[in-house]
Design a protein around this motif. Structure first.
Motif, PDB file in Angstrom:
ATOM      1  N   VAL A 162      10.504  97.308   0.653  1.00 32.92           N
ATOM      2  CA  VAL A 162       9.362  97.008  -0.225  1.00 32.92           C
ATOM      3  C   VAL A 162       8.185  97.897   0.153  1.00 32.92           C
ATOM      4  N   VAL A 163       7.935  98.031   1.463  1.00 28.95           N
ATOM      5  CA  VAL A 163       6.853  98.902   1.928  1.00 28.95           C
ATOM      6  C   VAL A 163       7.133 100.347   1.548  1.00 28.95           C
ATOM      7  N   LEU A 164       8.369 100.790   1.696  1.00 25.64           N
ATOM      8  CA  LEU A 164       8.726 102.170   1.342  1.00 25.64           C
ATOM      9  C   LEU A 164       8.554 102.427  -0.152  1.00 25.64           C
ATOM     10  N   ALA A 181       1.427 106.088   8.113  1.00 29.46           N
ATOM     11  CA  ALA A 181       0.854 104.908   7.467  1.00 29.46           C
ATOM     12  C   ALA A 181       1.950 103.975   6.970  1.00 29.46           C
ATOM     13  N   THR A 182       3.018 104.533   6.442  1.00 34.64           N
ATOM     14  CA  THR A 182       4.129 103.718   5.961  1.00 34.64           C
ATOM     15  C   THR A 182       4.818 103.000   7.110  1.00 34.64           C
ATOM     16  N   SER A 183       4.979 103.673   8.237  1.00 32.13           N
ATOM     17  CA  SER A 183       5.620 103.053   9.399  1.00 32.13           C
ATOM     18  C   SER A 183       4.787 101.912   9.954  1.00 32.13           C
ATOM     19  N   ILE A 184       3.492 102.106  10.035  1.00 27.08           N
ATOM     20  CA  ILE A 184       2.608 101.044  10.516  1.00 27.08           C
ATOM     21  C   ILE A 184       2.643  99.854   9.560  1.00 27.08           C
ATOM     22  N   ALA A 185       2.641 100.129   8.263  1.00 29.44           N
ATOM     23  CA  ALA A 185       2.693  99.038   7.278  1.00 29.44           C
ATOM     24  C   ALA A 185       4.031  98.303   7.347  1.00 29.44           C
ATOM     25  N   ALA A 186       5.126  99.017   7.563  1.00 28.73           N
ATOM     26  CA  ALA A 186       6.433  98.368   7.685  1.00 28.73           C
ATOM     27  C   ALA A 186       6.486  97.497   8.933  1.00 28.73           C
ATOM     28  N   PHE A 238      24.233  93.197  11.178  1.00 26.71           N
ATOM     29  CA  PHE A 238      23.469  93.689  12.322  1.00 26.71           C
ATOM     30  C   PHE A 238      23.507  95.217  12.389  1.00 26.71           C
ATOM     31  N   VAL A 239      24.673  95.812  12.202  1.00 30.80           N
ATOM     32  CA  VAL A 239      24.784  97.277  12.218  1.00 30.80           C
ATOM     33  C   VAL A 239      23.991  97.876  11.063  1.00 30.80           C
ATOM     34  N   LEU A 240      24.081  97.267   9.906  1.00 28.73           N
ATOM     35  CA  LEU A 240      23.309  97.737   8.751  1.00 28.73           C
ATOM     36  C   LEU A 240      21.812  97.620   9.004  1.00 28.73           C
ATOM     37  N   THR A 241      21.403  96.569   9.703  1.00 27.38           N
ATOM     38  CA  THR A 241      19.989  96.379  10.037  1.00 27.38           C
ATOM     39  C   THR A 241      19.486  97.496  10.934  1.00 27.38           C
ATOM     40  N   LEU A 242      20.310  97.943  11.854  1.00 29.95           N
ATOM     41  CA  LEU A 242      19.884  99.012  12.753  1.00 29.95           C
ATOM     42  C   LEU A 242      19.876 100.377  12.084  1.00 29.95           C
ATOM     43  N   LEU A 243      20.771 100.607  11.146  1.00 30.81           N
ATOM     44  CA  LEU A 243      20.914 101.941  10.561  1.00 30.81           C
ATOM     45  C   LEU A 243      20.148 102.156   9.252  1.00 30.81           C
ATOM     46  N   ALA A 244      20.110 101.160   8.388  1.00 31.96           N
ATOM     47  CA  ALA A 244      19.603 101.369   7.036  1.00 31.96           C
ATOM     48  C   ALA A 244      18.116 101.710   6.939  1.00 31.96           C
ATOM     49  N   PRO A 245      17.202 100.977   7.592  1.00 34.95           N
ATOM     50  CA  PRO A 245      15.785 101.338   7.417  1.00 34.95           C
ATOM     51  C   PRO A 245      15.449 102.724   7.945  1.00 34.95           C
ATOM     52  N   ILE A 290       4.688  89.935   9.961  1.00 33.13           N
ATOM     53  CA  ILE A 290       4.270  88.857   9.046  1.00 33.13           C
ATOM     54  C   ILE A 290       5.487  88.127   8.492  1.00 33.13           C
ATOM     55  N   GLY A 291       6.506  88.887   8.089  1.00 30.88           N
ATOM     56  CA  GLY A 291       7.734  88.259   7.569  1.00 30.88           C
ATOM     57  C   GLY A 291       8.432  87.421   8.625  1.00 30.88           C
ATOM     58  N   GLY A 292       8.460  87.895   9.871  1.00 30.65           N
ATOM     59  CA  GLY A 292       9.056  87.112  10.954  1.00 30.65           C
ATOM     60  C   GLY A 292       8.286  85.828  11.210  1.00 30.65           C
ATOM     61  N   ALA A 293       6.961  85.895  11.137  1.00 30.54           N
ATOM     62  CA  ALA A 293       6.140  84.698  11.327  1.00 30.54           C
ATOM     63  C   ALA A 293       6.372  83.706  10.186  1.00 30.54           C
ATOM     64  N   VAL A 294       6.508  84.202   8.975  1.00 29.26           N
ATOM     65  CA  VAL A 294       6.753  83.323   7.830  1.00 29.26           C
ATOM     66  C   VAL A 294       8.127  82.662   7.954  1.00 29.26           C
TER      67      VAL A 294
END
Length: 135
Positions: A99-101, A113-118, A21-28, A124-128
């Motif tokens: 992957v987007v980056l 543009a990169t932020s919007i795509a991410a 969870f901490v890595l999820t908040l910091l890494a991207p 989409i990934g959450g829906a999948v």
């Protein structure tokens, strides 16, 4: 109880989830800042950089969690369901923005543009992931 007794009583799966969870908040946010705004790390102090990085990563996690939950809310009921929901959301946010980056750096896209795509790819990934839990 002391803090050491609390640490001894913590299960390894809980510890792994908290670290993820901490890595999820910091890494991207850190990755996007290093690619597009490297000067932030030299010009700002540590707390401001930390808050900026969290402000970039937290919306991805919140949106992914919300979309995954809305896709299959009956599966994620109860404590175990919420744990699975958190794991799915963390996994999506730890994979999709990179992957987007990678594509954005290769193609020379701007930060916006990169932020919007991410953001869109996390939705989409959450829906999948939510839909895949119906199977």
């Amino acid at each position: 109880m002391s803090i050491f007794e609390d640490l001894k009583n913590t299960k390894i799966t809980d510890t792994a989830f908290y670290l993820m969870f901490v890595l999820t908040l910091l890494a991207p946010g850190t990755a996007y800042s290093m690619v597009f705004h490297m000067e932030v790390f030299t010009e700002l102090d540590s707390w401001k950089v930390l808050l900026m990085v969290i402000a970039m990563g937290a919306p991805l996690f919140v949106v992914t969690t919300a979309v995954t939950y809305m896709t299959n809310h009956s599966y994620f009921e109860g404590e175990d369901g919420l744990r699975i929901l958190g794991f799915y959301s963390c996994l999506n946010v730890l994979v999709t923005p990179y992957v987007v980056l990678m594509i954005a750096v290769d193609q020379g896209f701007s930060f916006f543009a990169t932020s919007i795509a991410a953001f869109a790819s996390c939705v989409i990934g959450g829906a999948v992931l939510g839909g895949a839990s119906r199977i």
